[in-house]
Scaffold this motif. Structure first.
Motif, PDB file in Angstrom:
ATOM      1  N   HIS A  27       0.803  -1.226   0.000  1.00 19.20           N
ATOM      2  CA  HIS A  27       0.000   0.000   0.000  1.00 19.20           C
ATOM      3  C   HIS A  27       0.838   1.279   0.000  1.00 19.20           C
ATOM      4  N   GLN A  28       2.093   1.204  -0.395  1.00 21.47           N
ATOM      5  CA  GLN A  28       2.915   2.409  -0.499  1.00 21.47           C
ATOM      6  C   GLN A  28       3.550   2.477  -1.882  1.00 21.47           C
ATOM      7  N   LEU A  29       3.397   3.648  -2.507  1.00 22.58           N
ATOM      8  CA  LEU A  29       3.900   3.841  -3.857  1.00 22.58           C
ATOM      9  C   LEU A  29       4.823   5.048  -3.916  1.00 22.58           C
ATOM     10  N   PHE A  41       3.081   7.903  -1.773  1.00 21.09           N
ATOM     11  CA  PHE A  41       1.640   7.859  -1.559  1.00 21.09           C
ATOM     12  C   PHE A  41       1.341   6.691  -0.628  1.00 21.09           C
ATOM     13  N   ASP A  42       0.737   6.976   0.510  1.00 18.77           N
ATOM     14  CA  ASP A  42       0.371   5.948   1.481  1.00 18.77           C
ATOM     15  C   ASP A  42      -1.070   5.535   1.225  1.00 18.77           C
ATOM     16  N   GLY A  43      -1.226   4.449   0.485  1.00 17.52           N
ATOM     17  CA  GLY A  43      -2.551   3.969   0.139  1.00 17.52           C
ATOM     18  C   GLY A  43      -3.356   3.508   1.333  1.00 17.52           C
ATOM     19  N   ALA A  44      -2.679   2.987   2.367  1.00 22.46           N
ATOM     20  CA  ALA A  44      -3.399   2.537   3.565  1.00 22.46           C
ATOM     21  C   ALA A  44      -4.091   3.712   4.246  1.00 22.46           C
ATOM     22  N   ARG A  59      -8.026  -2.690  -1.155  1.00 25.70           N
ATOM     23  CA  ARG A  59      -7.668  -3.073   0.214  1.00 25.70           C
ATOM     24  C   ARG A  59      -6.790  -4.325   0.226  1.00 25.70           C
ATOM     25  N   ASP A  60      -6.872  -5.121  -0.845  1.00 28.30           N
ATOM     26  CA  ASP A  60      -6.010  -6.293  -1.003  1.00 28.30           C
ATOM     27  C   ASP A  60      -4.667  -5.812  -1.560  1.00 28.30           C
ATOM     28  N   PRO A  61      -3.567  -5.993  -0.807  1.00 24.88           N
ATOM     29  CA  PRO A  61      -2.270  -5.508  -1.275  1.00 24.88           C
ATOM     30  C   PRO A  61      -1.865  -6.021  -2.667  1.00 24.88           C
ATOM     31  N   ALA A  62      -2.239  -7.253  -2.983  1.00 27.79           N
ATOM     32  CA  ALA A  62      -1.904  -7.800  -4.306  1.00 27.79           C
ATOM     33  C   ALA A  62      -2.613  -7.025  -5.412  1.00 27.79           C
TER      34      ALA A  62
END
Length: 98
Positions: A27-29, A41-44, A59-62
């Protein structure tokens, strides 16, 4: 007439495009923008504050890691797009890209 700092930042964000995305953690790009800055970018954090049917898959990291850049925006296969201007704001992109 001199442009205010706020106006200059707004103009930069408005015309800035996303050029590249790299996955650095779940969840981090790492994002690279057309003004030669990078940001994380912190997606979480984003997902904790936002709800919606297109966001659920992320919400699924994959699935989150299936992101790609299209026309200067961050996209996912389900059709979700986040604009470069919003990502620039969220990632606090300030580090100059190499």
């Amino acid at each position: 007439m001199a442009m205010t700092l706020r106006a200059a930042i707004w103009i930069s964000m408005a015309i800035n495009r996303l050029l590249d995305v790299k996955i650095v953690a779940a969840h981090q790009l790492e994002l690279t923008f057309s003004d030669h800055t990078q940001g994380i970018f912190d997606g979480a954090l984003y997902l904790a504050d936002h709800k919606g049917p297109l966001l659920e898959a992320l919400r699924d990291p994959a699935y989150f890691s299936k992101c790609f850049v299209d026309a200067g925006a961050l996209c996912w296969p389900n059709g979700l797009e986040l604009s470069a201007a919003r990502l620039y704001e969220l990632s606090h992109a300030v580090k100059a890209a190499a």
